[in-house]
Design a protein around this motif. Structure first.
Motif, mmCIF file in Angstrom:
data_model
loop_
_atom_site.group_PDB
_atom_site.id
_atom_site.type_symbol
_atom_site.label_atom_id
_atom_site.label_comp_id
_atom_site.label_asym_id
_atom_site.label_seq_id
_atom_site.Cartn_x
_atom_site.Cartn_y
_atom_site.Cartn_z
ATOM 1 N N CYS A 125 0.835 -1.205 0.000
ATOM 2 C CA CYS A 125 0.000 0.000 0.000
ATOM 3 C C CYS A 125 0.871 1.257 0.000
ATOM 4 O O CYS A 125 0.527 2.259 -0.628
ATOM 5 C CB CYS A 125 -0.930 -0.003 1.202
ATOM 6 S SG CYS A 125 -2.170 -1.308 1.169
ATOM 7 N N CYS A 164 1.591 2.289 -3.468
ATOM 8 C CA CYS A 164 0.452 2.180 -4.382
ATOM 9 C C CYS A 164 -0.127 3.578 -4.608
ATOM 10 O O CYS A 164 -0.219 4.376 -3.667
ATOM 11 C CB CYS A 164 -0.610 1.267 -3.766
ATOM 12 S SG CYS A 164 -2.147 1.194 -4.708
ATOM 13 N N TRP A 198 -3.092 4.406 -5.016
ATOM 14 C CA TRP A 198 -4.397 4.581 -4.360
ATOM 15 C C TRP A 198 -4.275 4.856 -2.867
ATOM 16 O O TRP A 198 -5.248 5.167 -2.202
ATOM 17 C CB TRP A 198 -5.271 3.339 -4.567
ATOM 18 C CG TRP A 198 -5.547 2.995 -5.974
ATOM 19 C CD1 TRP A 198 -5.181 1.857 -6.635
ATOM 20 C CD2 TRP A 198 -6.281 3.771 -6.930
ATOM 21 N NE1 TRP A 198 -5.625 1.893 -7.930
ATOM 22 C CE2 TRP A 198 -6.301 3.043 -8.132
ATOM 23 C CE3 TRP A 198 -6.905 5.016 -6.881
ATOM 24 C CZ2 TRP A 198 -6.936 3.526 -9.283
ATOM 25 C CZ3 TRP A 198 -7.535 5.497 -8.021
ATOM 26 C CH2 TRP A 198 -7.547 4.752 -9.201
ATOM 27 N N PHE A 199 -3.079 4.706 -2.325
ATOM 28 C CA PHE A 199 -2.893 4.832 -0.874
ATOM 29 C C PHE A 199 -3.009 6.276 -0.430
ATOM 30 O O PHE A 199 -2.445 7.182 -1.046
ATOM 31 C CB PHE A 199 -1.521 4.272 -0.487
ATOM 32 C CG PHE A 199 -1.287 4.186 0.992
ATOM 33 C CD1 PHE A 199 -2.177 3.524 1.817
ATOM 34 C CD2 PHE A 199 -0.158 4.765 1.560
ATOM 35 C CE1 PHE A 199 -1.952 3.423 3.190
ATOM 36 C CE2 PHE A 199 0.083 4.675 2.920
ATOM 37 C CZ PHE A 199 -0.829 4.006 3.736
ATOM 38 N N CYS A 246 -7.419 4.336 1.665
ATOM 39 C CA CYS A 246 -7.289 3.848 0.299
ATOM 40 C C CYS A 246 -8.457 4.408 -0.505
ATOM 41 O O CYS A 246 -9.592 4.404 -0.034
ATOM 42 C CB CYS A 246 -7.308 2.328 0.283
ATOM 43 S SG CYS A 246 -7.300 1.657 -1.404
ATOM 44 N N VAL A 255 -9.744 3.167 -3.215
ATOM 45 C CA VAL A 255 -10.564 2.166 -3.910
ATOM 46 C C VAL A 255 -10.977 0.974 -3.039
ATOM 47 O O VAL A 255 -11.795 0.168 -3.460
ATOM 48 C CB VAL A 255 -9.848 1.667 -5.187
ATOM 49 C CG1 VAL A 255 -9.720 2.784 -6.210
ATOM 50 C CG2 VAL A 255 -8.497 1.070 -4.874
ATOM 51 N N CYS A 276 -3.242 -5.480 -2.004
ATOM 52 C CA CYS A 276 -4.443 -6.140 -2.558
ATOM 53 C C CYS A 276 -4.279 -6.225 -4.065
ATOM 54 O O CYS A 276 -3.343 -5.661 -4.647
ATOM 55 C CB CYS A 276 -5.707 -5.388 -2.167
ATOM 56 S SG CYS A 276 -6.071 -3.967 -3.214
ATOM 57 N N TRP A 286 -3.752 -3.161 -6.488
ATOM 58 C CA TRP A 286 -2.516 -2.356 -6.403
ATOM 59 C C TRP A 286 -2.209 -1.720 -7.751
ATOM 60 O O TRP A 286 -2.327 -2.376 -8.797
ATOM 61 C CB TRP A 286 -1.351 -3.248 -5.970
ATOM 62 C CG TRP A 286 -0.061 -2.480 -5.785
ATOM 63 C CD1 TRP A 286 0.413 -1.958 -4.645
ATOM 64 C CD2 TRP A 286 0.927 -2.188 -6.790
ATOM 65 N NE1 TRP A 286 1.624 -1.333 -4.853
ATOM 66 C CE2 TRP A 286 1.954 -1.456 -6.168
ATOM 67 C CE3 TRP A 286 1.013 -2.451 -8.149
ATOM 68 C CZ2 TRP A 286 3.068 -0.995 -6.868
ATOM 69 C CZ3 TRP A 286 2.123 -1.984 -8.841
ATOM 70 C CH2 TRP A 286 3.142 -1.271 -8.200
#
Ligand code: SF4
Length: 82
Positions: free
Chosen positions: A53, A56, A58-59, A65, A67, A78, A81
């Motif tokens: 994460c 990533c 999206w972090f 997160c 998403v 996940c 990623w």
């Protein structure tokens, strides 16, 4: 006196456009803001090799997160990623 208003091509296009817009707006919240559950994304609290994460896109530090719903660990991972 009651007047009959025959729809013109322009008025029909406006009505159809408004209906399409309303439909798009009604559908937007569920599709644009829905997050995956941790189970659906196969989230785990451990990295996958060099992917975690923390690196990533999206972090959202420290534990968010964009998403996946719920708090996540910087050391987690996940299948979303990216
Ligand atoms: S690896 Fe998954 S849970 Fe972690 S920040 Fe990226 S998308 Fe979210």
């Amino acid at each position: 006196m009651v007047e009959f208003c025959a729809p013109t091509r322009r008025s029909l296009l406006l009505i159809l456009g408004a209906a399409a817009g309303a439909g798009a707006c009604l559908g937007a919240p569920s599709s644009a803001h829905a997050k995956s559950s941790k189970a659906a994304a196969a989230y785990r609290g451990a990295p996958n090799g060099r992917q975690s994460c923390a690196n990533c896109s999206w972090f959202n530090p420290p534990s968010g997160c964009s998403v996946v719903s719920g708090p996540v660990s910087a050391r987690g991972w996940c299948n979303l990623w990216g």
